[in-house]
Design a protein around this motif. Structure first.
Motif, mmCIF file in Angstrom:
data_model
loop_
_atom_site.group_PDB
_atom_site.id
_atom_site.type_symbol
_atom_site.label_atom_id
_atom_site.label_comp_id
_atom_site.label_asym_id
_atom_site.label_seq_id
_atom_site.Cartn_x
_atom_site.Cartn_y
_atom_site.Cartn_z
ATOM 1 N N GLY A 136 58.198 41.618 75.223
ATOM 2 C CA GLY A 136 58.519 40.302 75.159
ATOM 3 C C GLY A 136 57.922 39.467 73.985
ATOM 4 N N PHE A 137 58.257 38.275 73.256
ATOM 5 C CA PHE A 137 57.400 37.638 72.480
ATOM 6 C C PHE A 137 56.246 37.246 73.023
ATOM 7 C CE2 PHE A 137 56.398 33.467 70.573
ATOM 8 C CZ PHE A 137 56.094 34.016 69.410
ATOM 9 N N LEU A 138 56.267 36.623 74.160
ATOM 10 C CA LEU A 138 55.137 35.784 74.773
ATOM 11 C C LEU A 138 53.938 36.936 74.887
ATOM 12 C CD1 LEU A 138 55.976 33.107 77.252
ATOM 13 C CD2 LEU A 138 54.818 32.823 74.938
ATOM 14 N N ALA A 139 54.472 38.061 75.698
ATOM 15 C CA ALA A 139 53.366 39.213 75.843
ATOM 16 C C ALA A 139 52.864 39.793 74.764
ATOM 17 C CB ALA A 139 53.959 40.100 76.632
ATOM 18 N N ARG A 140 53.705 39.998 73.570
ATOM 19 C CA ARG A 140 52.968 40.391 72.208
ATOM 20 C C ARG A 140 51.824 39.208 71.542
ATOM 21 N NH1 ARG A 140 58.405 42.031 71.645
ATOM 22 N NH2 ARG A 140 58.626 40.298 70.248
ATOM 23 N N LEU A 141 52.377 38.008 71.715
ATOM 24 C CA LEU A 141 51.511 37.074 71.203
ATOM 25 C C LEU A 141 50.126 36.700 72.181
ATOM 26 C CD1 LEU A 141 50.895 34.270 69.884
ATOM 27 C CD2 LEU A 141 52.403 33.054 71.324
ATOM 28 N N CYS A 142 50.298 36.919 73.268
ATOM 29 C CA CYS A 142 49.059 36.984 74.148
ATOM 30 C C CYS A 142 47.973 37.890 73.738
ATOM 31 C CB CYS A 142 49.410 36.954 75.793
ATOM 32 S SG CYS A 142 50.106 35.287 76.180
ATOM 33 N N VAL A 143 48.452 39.274 73.697
ATOM 34 C CA VAL A 143 47.920 40.362 73.157
ATOM 35 C C VAL A 143 47.054 39.990 71.940
ATOM 36 C CG1 VAL A 143 47.789 42.876 72.370
ATOM 37 C CG2 VAL A 143 49.135 42.017 74.466
ATOM 38 N N GLU A 144 47.764 39.578 70.862
ATOM 39 C CA GLU A 144 47.238 39.144 69.619
ATOM 40 C C GLU A 144 46.138 38.131 69.642
ATOM 41 O OE1 GLU A 144 49.409 39.555 65.712
ATOM 42 O OE2 GLU A 144 51.278 39.113 67.277
ATOM 43 N N TRP A 145 46.564 37.239 70.517
ATOM 44 C CA TRP A 145 45.651 36.031 70.782
ATOM 45 C C TRP A 145 44.315 36.448 71.337
ATOM 46 C CZ3 TRP A 145 47.938 31.746 74.619
ATOM 47 C CH2 TRP A 145 47.159 30.710 74.428
ATOM 48 N N GLU A 146 44.490 37.273 72.389
ATOM 49 C CA GLU A 146 42.926 37.749 72.766
ATOM 50 C C GLU A 146 42.393 38.769 71.887
ATOM 51 O OE1 GLU A 146 43.562 39.315 76.893
ATOM 52 O OE2 GLU A 146 44.645 37.569 77.601
ATOM 53 N N GLU A 147 43.130 39.514 71.458
ATOM 54 C CA GLU A 147 42.411 40.689 70.288
ATOM 55 C C GLU A 147 41.660 39.886 69.197
ATOM 56 O OE1 GLU A 147 45.359 43.381 69.015
ATOM 57 O OE2 GLU A 147 45.266 44.607 70.684
ATOM 58 N N ALA A 148 41.974 38.602 69.114
ATOM 59 C CA ALA A 148 41.588 37.759 67.877
ATOM 60 C C ALA A 148 40.215 37.385 68.164
ATOM 61 C CB ALA A 148 42.380 36.559 67.329
ATOM 62 N N ALA A 149 39.707 37.244 69.411
ATOM 63 C CA ALA A 149 38.488 37.079 69.588
ATOM 64 C C ALA A 149 37.404 37.920 69.580
ATOM 65 C CB ALA A 149 38.476 36.398 71.185
ATOM 66 N N ALA A 150 37.784 39.186 69.150
ATOM 67 C CA ALA A 150 37.000 40.349 68.969
ATOM 68 C C ALA A 150 35.610 39.894 68.152
ATOM 69 C CB ALA A 150 37.694 41.483 68.258
ATOM 70 N N PRO A 151 35.437 39.317 67.029
ATOM 71 C CA PRO A 151 34.212 39.074 66.407
ATOM 72 C C PRO A 151 33.155 38.189 67.352
ATOM 73 C CG PRO A 151 36.008 38.263 64.908
ATOM 74 C CD PRO A 151 36.700 38.775 66.502
ATOM 75 N N ALA A 152 33.641 37.385 68.237
ATOM 76 C CA ALA A 152 32.693 36.941 69.231
ATOM 77 C C ALA A 152 32.057 37.845 70.001
ATOM 78 C CB ALA A 152 33.331 35.663 69.796
ATOM 79 N N GLN A 153 33.055 38.690 70.627
ATOM 80 C CA GLN A 153 32.615 39.878 71.758
ATOM 81 C C GLN A 153 31.684 40.792 71.110
ATOM 82 O OE1 GLN A 153 36.967 40.842 72.471
ATOM 83 N NE2 GLN A 153 36.435 40.593 74.527
ATOM 84 N N GLU A 154 31.837 41.162 69.909
ATOM 85 C CA GLU A 154 31.173 41.995 69.099
ATOM 86 C C GLU A 154 29.678 41.543 68.749
ATOM 87 O OE1 GLU A 154 33.517 42.903 65.839
ATOM 88 O OE2 GLU A 154 34.932 44.127 67.122
ATOM 89 N N ALA A 155 29.498 40.361 68.664
ATOM 90 C CA ALA A 155 28.461 39.721 68.419
ATOM 91 C C ALA A 155 27.681 39.445 69.562
ATOM 92 C CB ALA A 155 28.576 38.194 67.657
ATOM 93 N N GLY A 156 28.356 39.742 70.759
ATOM 94 C CA GLY A 156 27.249 39.624 72.064
ATOM 95 C C GLY A 156 27.700 38.215 72.887
ATOM 96 N N VAL A 157 28.724 37.529 72.320
ATOM 97 C CA VAL A 157 28.783 36.219 73.155
ATOM 98 C C VAL A 157 29.698 36.700 74.589
ATOM 99 C CG1 VAL A 157 30.046 33.863 73.212
ATOM 100 C CG2 VAL A 157 29.132 35.108 71.067
ATOM 101 N N ARG A 158 29.488 36.313 75.499
ATOM 102 C CA ARG A 158 30.384 36.482 76.821
ATOM 103 C C ARG A 158 31.638 35.756 76.460
ATOM 104 N NH1 ARG A 158 31.362 33.806 81.738
ATOM 105 N NH2 ARG A 158 29.747 31.996 81.297
ATOM 106 N N THR A 159 32.680 36.624 76.445
ATOM 107 C CA THR A 159 34.026 36.130 75.862
ATOM 108 C C THR A 159 34.943 36.033 77.455
ATOM 109 O OG1 THR A 159 33.519 36.522 73.937
ATOM 110 C CG2 THR A 159 35.875 36.245 74.534
ATOM 111 N N VAL A 160 35.703 35.025 77.596
ATOM 112 C CA VAL A 160 36.601 34.990 78.889
ATOM 113 C C VAL A 160 37.714 34.650 78.324
ATOM 114 C CG1 VAL A 160 36.818 34.399 81.273
ATOM 115 C CG2 VAL A 160 34.426 34.288 80.190
ATOM 116 N N PHE A 161 38.986 35.186 78.663
ATOM 117 C CA PHE A 161 40.054 35.011 78.368
ATOM 118 C C PHE A 161 40.912 34.108 79.652
ATOM 119 C CE2 PHE A 161 39.226 38.853 76.055
ATOM 120 C CZ PHE A 161 39.286 38.408 74.579
ATOM 121 N N ALA A 162 41.152 32.901 79.394
ATOM 122 C CA ALA A 162 41.640 32.123 80.554
ATOM 123 C C ALA A 162 43.397 32.402 80.616
ATOM 124 C CB ALA A 162 41.251 30.627 80.569
#
Length: 298
Positions: A136-162
């Protein structure tokens, strides 16, 4: 976390404004991201849809919390509004993550908003953070939403998805619409009422976000929901008891679909989501039950 400099995107929303009040009351320096020119050291200009952030304003922040995004239930889901829902979340998160990754000294933690919509319709099955995304739309949106934080994760920032559930508050969100209806004696179950609703009191939502900021061992997805999800019929009955009003008017599924369009599938769908990682990390709920949460909201 000792007194810190914490940036908050979405600071004017239901959850963001409550979080800002809580942080400021404890002496933290809160920096708000605003969609206009900054008017002082406690504001940072950004334009999420155009992926712009004044990164210099984030220098020296110990933590960043991203709660920005257009309201899921504010409008019927036309193609144009679905694009707005996506852009306000995905593009804004990507812009923030890239800005944080480019800082000489990135923050210690990035708490990025997400939602239990990630899991789609779970039926009667209880799911935790180990479950895969749904359909569904919301599930796909949430996946993209979380994937968008990848640059912070790759830079070593502790990243949490609430991954937040339905927040119980009279000031806004789903319950901001429900309370007036039930007070007027017009409340009732939606559809057959067997769908699970995973809720959380606003007080516990704010406390959980602060727990994510404070708990160094937490990263990745964390469900922000009360320990025991209930069915829509159970919640309807609890609303009637707490407000001392009858709940005689069930809304047929066909009417919900005719009124809400595509969004109806998420209203009538079931989300039986449990906060496994939150509980395992030592978090304690102040209002774990629905009647506790309702009374706290009132």
């Amino acid at each position: 976390m000792e007194r810190a400099r914490i940036a908050v995107a979405g600071a004017s929303g239901l959850i963001g404004s409550a979080l800002v009040r809580s942080l400021a009351a404890d002496g933290h320096q809160v920096v708000r991201l605003v969609r206009r020119s900054a008017r002082g050291a406690d504001e940072v200009c950004w334009d999420p849809e155009n992926q712009y952030v004044d990164a210099a304003g984030l220098a020296g922040c110990d933590a960043v919390v991203n709660l920005a995004g257009a309201g899921v239930g504010d409008h019927r889901w036309t193609e144009a509004y679905k694009k707005k829902l996506r852009d306000s979340r995905v593009l804004g998160t990507a812009a923030l993550a890239e800005a944080l990754a480019g800082l000489d000294t990135p923050p210690r933690v990035f708490v990025s908003g997400s939602a239990i919509g990630f899991y789609g319709d779970t039926g009667d099955r209880a799911v935790n953070e180990d479950a895969p995304p749904g359909d569904g739309f919301l599930a796909r949106l949430c996946v993209e939403w979380e994937e968008a934080a990848a640059p912070a994760q790759e830079a070593g920032v502790r990243t949490v998805f609430a991954r937040t559930g339905l927040v119980v508050s009279r000031q806004g969100g789903a319950w901001g619409r429900l309370f007036p209806l039930f007070r007027a004696g017009l409340g009732g179950r939606l559809g057959d009422g067997r769908q699970y609703w995973s809720f959380i009191a606003l007080h516990d939502e704010v406390a959980a976000l602060r727990h994510l900021l404070d708990t160094d061992g937490l990263s990745g997805p964390v469900n922000l929901t009360a320990p025991e999800p209930l069915t829509n019929a159970q919640i309807t009955a609890a609303m009637g008891r707490v407000l001392r009003r009858p709940t005689p008017l069930p809304v047929p599924a066909a009417v919900v679909r005719a009124t809400l369009g595509e969004m109806a599938e998420d209203v009538l769908g079931s989300a039986r989501v449990v906060p496994k990682r939150l509980l395992e990390s030592g978090f304690s709920f102040a209002f774990p039950g629905i009647e506790d949460a309702l009374r706290a909201a009132l």
